[in-house]
Scaffold this motif. Structure first.
Motif, PDB file in Angstrom:
ATOM      1  N   TYR A   1       0.820  -1.207   0.000  1.00  0.00           N
ATOM      2  CA  TYR A   1       0.000   0.000   0.000  1.00  0.00           C
ATOM      3  C   TYR A   1       0.859   1.265   0.000  1.00  0.00           C
ATOM      4  O   TYR A   1       0.596   2.196  -0.739  1.00  0.00           O
ATOM      5  CB  TYR A   1      -0.944  -0.019   1.199  1.00  0.00           C
TER       6      TYR A   1
ATOM      7  N   LEU B   1       2.314   2.054  -3.323  1.00  0.00           N
ATOM      8  CA  LEU B   1       1.302   2.536  -4.264  1.00  0.00           C
ATOM      9  C   LEU B   1       0.944   3.993  -3.995  1.00  0.00           C
ATOM     10  O   LEU B   1       0.654   4.743  -4.921  1.00  0.00           O
ATOM     11  CB  LEU B   1       0.047   1.676  -4.212  1.00  0.00           C
ATOM     12  N   GLN B   2       0.966   4.405  -2.740  1.00  0.00           N
ATOM     13  CA  GLN B   2       0.687   5.806  -2.433  1.00  0.00           C
ATOM     14  C   GLN B   2       1.750   6.707  -3.029  1.00  0.00           C
ATOM     15  O   GLN B   2       1.456   7.817  -3.442  1.00  0.00           O
ATOM     16  CB  GLN B   2       0.612   6.017  -0.919  1.00  0.00           C
TER      17      GLN B   2
ATOM     18  N   THR C   1       3.362   6.080  -5.749  1.00  0.00           N
ATOM     19  CA  THR C   1       3.371   5.899  -7.206  1.00  0.00           C
ATOM     20  C   THR C   1       2.567   7.014  -7.864  1.00  0.00           C
ATOM     21  O   THR C   1       1.454   7.315  -7.458  1.00  0.00           O
ATOM     22  CB  THR C   1       2.766   4.532  -7.584  1.00  0.00           C
TER      23      THR C   1
ATOM     24  N   LYS D   1      -1.955   0.914  -9.201  1.00  0.00           N
ATOM     25  CA  LYS D   1      -2.563   2.188  -8.804  1.00  0.00           C
ATOM     26  C   LYS D   1      -3.689   2.549  -9.768  1.00  0.00           C
ATOM     27  O   LYS D   1      -4.765   2.963  -9.354  1.00  0.00           O
ATOM     28  CB  LYS D   1      -1.521   3.292  -8.775  1.00  0.00           C
TER      29      LYS D   1
ATOM     30  N   LYS E   1      -7.699   2.964  -8.963  1.00  0.00           N
ATOM     31  CA  LYS E   1      -8.412   4.202  -9.330  1.00  0.00           C
ATOM     32  C   LYS E   1      -9.664   3.857 -10.148  1.00  0.00           C
ATOM     33  O   LYS E   1     -10.724   4.451  -9.951  1.00  0.00           O
ATOM     34  CB  LYS E   1      -7.505   5.134 -10.129  1.00  0.00           C
TER      35      LYS E   1
END
Length: 183
Positions: free
Chosen positions: A52, A55-56, A58, A125, A129
């Motif tokens: 996680y 990914l934040q 990214t 990611k 979304k």
């Protein structure tokens, strides 16, 4: 085998959403997703230590952000869901599900991005979304990431009764890594 996979999925989800849960307020909503992965994808996630937090950090390229910004719509002319910026939707298959999957494909080219780890992060990611957009539609969807040792392909389709696209046993896909988010 099933229990082991379920434990890994729960562990993976808890890592992915740990910070989100810690930051919840009384007005926040939680979007629950089911995540399924095959052994090849599990190996990729472990090899590149994707979680996680990574990914934040990214950043999506502008060309991928455009898909998210314009959103998703149901095209009444073909009875399918698609990105609003897709001008021509072709019915390639006899069922809507296959046509959606084919028309909604977005390729994350590993050579253009630079490496597999970064491409995987961007693909994940982007897929989350998309899930954030699709969860607002009163249907269930699968968002699929596949990797064939060349490029990552991200696509989505509405789950319809009597129309299947993926085999339930993702490990039967021996030649590609598969990651599925179900809304």
């Amino acid at each position: 085998m099933f229990l082991h996979q379920e434990e890994l999925i729960i562990k993976y989800l808890s890592k992915m959403y740990k910070e989100q849960f810690e930051m919840l307020t009384s007005t926040s909503e939680i979007n629950w997703y089911t995540i399924s992965i095959n052994e090849a994808m599990r190996s990729l996630l472990n090899k590149y230590n994707i979680d996680y937090k990574s990914l934040q950090d990214t950043v999506l390229p502008l060309w991928l952000n455009k898909y998210i910004e314009v959103g998703i719509e149901k095209r009444e002319d073909v009875n399918c869901y698609t990105y609003k910026n897709i001008k021509k939707f072709e019915l390639f298959y006899q069922d809507y599900t296959g046509s959606e999957f084919s028309n909604n494909k977005v390729v994350v080219d590993v050579d253009k991005v630079g490496n597999v780890a970064k491409s995987l992060g961007i693909s994940l990611k982007f897929a989350f979304k998309i899930a954030g957009l699709l969860v607002k539609i009163p249907q269930n969807f699968n968002i699929v990431i596949s990797y064939d040792n060349m490029d990552f392909i991200v696509s989505f389709y509405c789950k319809r009764k009597y129309e299947e696209w993926l085999i339930d046993n993702l490990d039967s896909y021996m030649d590609e890594a598969i990651f599925v988010i179900t809304t």
